[in-house]
Design a protein around this motif. Structure first.
Motif, short mmCIF file in Angstrom:
data_model
loop_
_atom_site.label_atom_id
_atom_site.label_comp_id
_atom_site.label_asym_id
_atom_site.label_seq_id
_atom_site.Cartn_x
_atom_site.Cartn_y
_atom_site.Cartn_z
N GLY A 188 -1.77 -9.01 -4.26
CA GLY A 188 -0.54 -9.29 -4.98
C GLY A 188 -0.77 -8.91 -6.42
N GLY A 189 0.29 -8.50 -7.08
CA GLY A 189 0.17 -8.19 -8.49
C GLY A 189 -0.68 -6.98 -8.80
N GLY A 190 -0.96 -6.16 -7.79
CA GLY A 190 -1.67 -4.92 -8.05
C GLY A 190 -3.18 -5.05 -8.14
N LYS A 191 -3.70 -6.27 -8.02
CA LYS A 191 -5.16 -6.43 -8.08
C LYS A 191 -5.80 -5.95 -6.78
CE LYS A 191 -6.20 -9.92 -11.54
NZ LYS A 191 -5.17 -10.98 -11.53
N VAL A 206 -3.71 8.17 -0.34
CA VAL A 206 -3.55 6.85 0.29
C VAL A 206 -3.81 5.77 -0.75
CG1 VAL A 206 -4.16 7.61 2.62
CG2 VAL A 206 -5.95 6.73 1.07
N LEU A 207 -3.40 4.56 -0.42
CA LEU A 207 -3.57 3.43 -1.34
C LEU A 207 -4.38 2.36 -0.64
CD1 LEU A 207 -2.72 2.34 -4.13
CD2 LEU A 207 -0.61 1.50 -3.07
N LEU A 208 -5.49 1.96 -1.27
CA LEU A 208 -6.27 0.84 -0.75
C LEU A 208 -5.70 -0.43 -1.37
CD1 LEU A 208 -9.81 2.43 -1.28
CD2 LEU A 208 -8.50 2.30 0.88
N LYS A 209 -5.47 -1.44 -0.54
CA LYS A 209 -4.88 -2.69 -1.03
C LYS A 209 -5.67 -3.89 -0.53
CE LYS A 209 0.00 -1.44 -1.43
NZ LYS A 209 1.38 -1.83 -1.08
N ALA A 210 -5.78 -4.91 -1.38
CA ALA A 210 -6.44 -6.15 -0.98
C ALA A 210 -5.53 -6.90 -0.01
CB ALA A 210 -6.71 -7.02 -2.20
N CYS A 261 12.45 -10.53 -0.86
CA CYS A 261 11.69 -9.49 -0.16
C CYS A 261 11.60 -8.27 -1.06
CB CYS A 261 12.37 -9.13 1.15
SG CYS A 261 12.30 -10.48 2.35
N GLU A 262 10.36 -7.84 -1.32
CA GLU A 262 10.11 -6.67 -2.17
C GLU A 262 10.06 -5.42 -1.32
OE1 GLU A 262 6.60 -6.63 -4.52
OE2 GLU A 262 7.03 -8.54 -5.50
N PHE A 263 10.73 -4.38 -1.83
CA PHE A 263 10.70 -3.10 -1.14
C PHE A 263 10.32 -1.98 -2.11
CE2 PHE A 263 13.75 -5.64 1.23
CZ PHE A 263 13.47 -5.34 2.55
N VAL A 300 7.74 -0.89 7.33
CA VAL A 300 6.69 -1.04 6.32
C VAL A 300 6.11 0.35 6.04
CG1 VAL A 300 6.11 -3.40 7.02
CG2 VAL A 300 4.88 -1.48 8.04
N VAL A 301 5.38 0.50 4.95
CA VAL A 301 4.74 1.76 4.65
C VAL A 301 3.72 2.06 5.74
CG1 VAL A 301 3.47 3.06 2.88
CG2 VAL A 301 4.96 1.18 2.19
N PRO A 302 3.66 3.30 6.23
CA PRO A 302 2.65 3.62 7.24
C PRO A 302 1.25 3.25 6.76
CG PRO A 302 4.15 5.48 6.91
CD PRO A 302 4.49 4.45 5.88
N ILE A 314 8.88 3.25 -10.76
CA ILE A 314 7.84 2.32 -11.18
C ILE A 314 6.87 2.87 -12.23
CG2 ILE A 314 7.95 0.92 -9.07
CD1 ILE A 314 5.47 2.32 -8.07
N GLN A 315 6.80 4.19 -12.36
CA GLN A 315 5.91 4.74 -13.38
C GLN A 315 6.64 5.08 -14.69
OE1 GLN A 315 4.31 6.56 -10.16
NE2 GLN A 315 3.06 4.70 -10.28
N TRP A 316 7.95 4.87 -14.68
CA TRP A 316 8.76 5.33 -15.81
C TRP A 316 8.29 4.76 -17.14
CZ3 TRP A 316 12.01 2.71 -19.28
CH2 TRP A 316 12.72 3.56 -20.17
N ARG A 339 2.03 -2.45 -16.04
CA ARG A 339 0.87 -3.12 -15.45
C ARG A 339 1.27 -4.29 -14.57
NH1 ARG A 339 -3.67 -2.85 -20.26
NH2 ARG A 339 -3.42 -0.63 -20.65
N HIS A 340 2.29 -4.06 -13.75
CA HIS A 340 2.79 -5.05 -12.79
C HIS A 340 3.48 -6.23 -13.44
CE1 HIS A 340 0.82 -2.65 -9.78
NE2 HIS A 340 -0.30 -2.73 -10.46
N GLN A 341 3.74 -6.15 -14.74
CA GLN A 341 4.56 -7.17 -15.39
C GLN A 341 5.95 -6.57 -15.60
OE1 GLN A 341 3.21 -10.05 -15.60
NE2 GLN A 341 1.09 -9.35 -15.30
#
Ligand code: MV4
Length: 517
Positions: free
Chosen positions: A163-166, A155-159, A274-276, A130-132, A438-440, A234-236
Motif C-alpha cells: 500500500g502507498g507504493g512501498k 513489470v511491477l514488483l509489489k509487496a 475501490c481504487e482503479f 485486475v492488472v494481469p 499519475i506521473q503528471w 510520491r503517493h501523496q
C-alpha cells in the motif's frame, strides 16, 4: 441513532465528524494528545478525553485507551476518521468485542482487503478486472523471470502486504530483475514485516480513478461515482476532483458496478473506496480497496448531494439507504486542494510554527474543511495536512476558476503552505485541459515550483529588501492577490514569483512523520 459518539481522530477530520454528529443530534466526544489540548476539535466536541502524550503511538494509536475512554463517557460508537486506527482490523474487532459500534466496515472486510494478493484473488473470483499478474507471492527470481517473460516487460514488483507504493519496483528488463526483487523484498520487510512480493504487468501512463461505495447492513450497496486522484506526488494526493474528465457515463456505470461487486465480495458495509488504474485506452483495473472514509470524500459529497459522514453514522446505527442507484449521478464539478504545511519550493519540506494569521476563503461554492485556527501550533508529530479547500461549480472550467479565486482569498501566515503551488496548478494549461495522469505532477514539477536561488550575499539581500517593500498581509513577497490577474485573462506565470526564506521554517524530513493515507 446513537446518543453519543467518540471521534478517534484529530484535525480537520475530527471536526468533520463532530459536525455530522451535531447535525444528527448526536453528542460527540473528542480524544486528544497532550500536544492537542488546545486544538479546535477538543473545543468543538461536547466532551474530550486525553489519551496520552504527543507521539501518536502513545495517544491516537492507543486503541485500548480510546475504547476505555468511550466506555467511561458512555459513547455507544467510535468513528475512526482516516489514518490512525481506521484500517486496523484488530481495533475494529476490539470495539465490537467491547460491545461498542465501529463506524466503518466489519473487521472481516478490513482483513479481506488488507492483503493485496488476497484482494486480487477475491476480485478475480468476483469477476472484477485486475492488472494481469500473479495472485500469490513469488518464490524466487527464477519464478519472477518466468512470469515477467510471460506478461512481457515492463513489470511491477509489489509487496503483498503493501500500500502507498512501498515495496514497489518497476522492472524494465530481465537483467535488473533479481536485484530489484531483492530491493522490493527488503523494503516490504522493513515497512510491513512481510517480504512477500508478487508481480503485475506495469501499466504505463494511467490515471488513478477511484469509486466511492456506500453499503448498509440490509444488503444495499451503491456506487457514488468516481474521483480523479491522479495529481499526486510520491503517493501523496494533492488535488482530487469529481467527476473525472476521463470517465464517460457508460464507463462510470461499468466502474461503479465493478466496485460494488468487489465490495460485496468482501462483505463490505459502510463507506469504502475501490481504487482503479484507468489506462490510455479506457480499460480499468481494480487495484485495492480502502476500507475507510477518505480525505477526498468531500468532492463526492458536493457532486452527489449525499453527506457521506452522516450516512456512515446512520448505516452504523442500522438505518437503510433510501437511494436508488439510478438517482445518483454527478451534478456539476468539485475540486479539492490539500493545504499542507510544506514548502513546495524546497522539496516539500515540512514547515512548522504557530499560525499567526489565517484568512479562510468563502463565498459561492466554497467549502473549507480545516483543522487549524489562529494560534494553532503546527509541529512534526502529525500529518502536515492543515485543511482542505473544496469548491463546486457547474462545470470543470468554472470549478478551476473558482478554486483559483478561493486560493487567492486564502492567507496562512506562520508556516509555509502549499497554497501558492496550488495556484500555479490552477494556472497550468495541461491541468486546465485535464491532461493529467499519475506521473503528471512529478513531470511538471519544474514549472510548478521555484527552486531557491543559490546563496549570493549582497544580491540576494538587495532583491529581498526590494521585495519586502511589496510584502502583502500574508507575509509573502509573491504579488499581492489583488495584483494577480483573473484566470483565462493572461494569468501571470506564477513561477516568476519570488518567496524569501521563511524565518519560522525548521528543517525536518517528512519521513519523520510516518505513514500518511
Ligand atoms: C500500478 C501502477 C502501474 N501498473 N500497478 C501505486 C500504489 C498502489 N496503490 C498501486 N500503485 C500503482 N500500481 C501497475 N500494474 C502504478 C501505480 C502508481 C500509482 C497508482 C495510483 C496513484 C498513484 C500512483 C503513482 C505511481 C504509481
Amino acid at each position: 441513532m446513537f446518543s453519543k459518539v467518540l471521534v478517534a481522530n484529530r484535525g480537520e477530520i475530527a471536526l468533520r465528524v463532530i459536525r455530522a454528529c451535531r447535525e444528527l443530534g448526536v453528542r460527540s466526544v473528542a480524544v486528544y494528545s497532550d500536544a492537542d489540548a488546545a486544538a479546535p476539535h477538543v473545543r468543538e466536541a461536547d466532551e474530550a478525553v486525553n489519551v496520552g502524550p504527543a507521539p501518536s503511538a502513545e495517544s491516537y494509536l492507543r486503541g485500548d485507551r480510546v475504547v476505555e475512554a468511550a466506555k467511561r463517557v458512555g459513547a455507544e460508537a467510535i468513528h475512526p476518521g482516516y489514518g490512525f486506527l481506521s484500517e486496523r482490523e484488530w481495533f475494529a474487532r476490539l470495539v465490537r468485542d467491547e460491545g461498542l459500534v465501529f463506524i466503518g466496515p466489519p473487521p472481516e472486510a478490513i482483513a479481506a482487503m488488507g492483503s493485496k494478493t488476497a484482494a486480487r484473488q477475491l476480485a478475480i473470483a468476483a469477476g472484477v478486472p485486475v492488472v494481469p499478474g500473479t495472485t500469490s507471492a513469488l518464490r524466487d527470481a527464477a519464478e519472477a523471470e518466468r512470469i515477467a517473460q510471460e506478461f512481457g516487460y515492463p513489470v511491477l514488483l509489489k509487496a503483498a502486504a503493501g500500500g502507498g507504493g512501498k515495496g514497489m519496483r518497476v522492472v524494465r528488463e530481465s537483467r535488473e530483475l533479481a536485484s530489484l526483487l531483492d530491493a522490493a523484498r527488503r523494503e516490504a520487510k522493513n515497512a510491513f514485516g512481510d517480504d512477500a512480493v508478487y508481480v503485475e504487468k506495469y501499466i504505463v501512463g494511467p490515471r488513478h480513478v477511484e469509486i466511492q461505495v456506500l453499503g448498509d447492513q440490509h444488503g444495499t450497496m451503491l456506487s457514488l461515482g468516481e474521483r480523479e486522484c491522479s495529481v499526486q506526488r510520491r503517493h501523496q494526493k494533492m488535488i482530487e476532483e469529481a467527476p473525472s474528465v476521463a470517465v464517460s457515463p457508460e464507463r462510470r456505470r461499468q466502474m461503479g458496478e465493478t466496485a460494488v461487486r468487489a465490495a460485496r465480495a468482501a462483505g463490505y458495509v459502510n463507506a469504502g473506496t475501490c481504487e482503479f488504474l484507468l489506462d490510455q485506452d479506457g480499460r480499468f483495473y481494480f487495484l485495492e480497496m480502502n476500507t475507510r472514509l477518505q480525505v477526498e470524500h468531500p468532492v463526492t459529497e458536493l457532486v452527489t448531494g449525499i453527506d457521506l459522514v452522516q450516512w456512515q453514522l446512520r448505516i452504523a446505527a442500522g438505518e437503510q439507504l433510501p437511494f436508488a442507484q439510478e438517482e445518483i449521478g454527478p451534478r456539476g464539478w468539485a475540486i479539492e486542494c490539500r493545504i499542507t504545511s510544506e514548502d513546495p519550493d524546497n522539496g516539500f519540506l515540512p514547515s512548522t510554527g504557530r499560525i499567526e494569521y489565517l484568512h479562510v476563503p468563502s463565498g459561492p461554492g466554497v467549502r473549507w474543511d480545516g483543522g487549524i485556527e489562529i494560534g494553532s501550533e503546527v509541529g512534526l508529530h502529525y500529518d502536515p495536512m492543515l485543511a482542505k479547500l473544496i469548491v463546486w461549480a457547474p462545470d470543470r472550467e468554472r470549478a478551476v476558476e473558482r478554486m483559483h479565486r478561493a486560493l487567492l482569498e486564502l492567507t496562512v501566515q506562520g508556516v509555509e503552505t502549499s497554497r501558492d503551488f496550488h495556484l500555479r496548478v490552477m494556472e497550468d494549461d495541461e491541468f486546465r485541459r485535464g491532461a493529467i495522469e499519475i506521473q503528471w505532477l512529478e513531470r511538471r514539477l519544474p514549472t510548478l515550483v521555484k527552486t531557491t536561488p543559490p546563496e549570493n550575499g549582497v544580491l540576494v539581500a538587495a532583491v529581498a529588501a526590494a521585495l519586502l517593500a511589496h510584502r502583502d498581509r500574508s507575509g509573502r513577497v509573491s504579488p499581492g492577490k489583488n495584483d494577480r490577474p483573473a484566470l483565462g485573462n493572461g494569468g501571470t506565470n506564477a513561477s516568476e514569483d519570488v518567496t524569501p526564506a521563511d524565518p519560522w521554517k525548521q528543517a525536518a524530513r517528512r519521513e519523520a512523520i510516518g505513514d500518511r493515507w
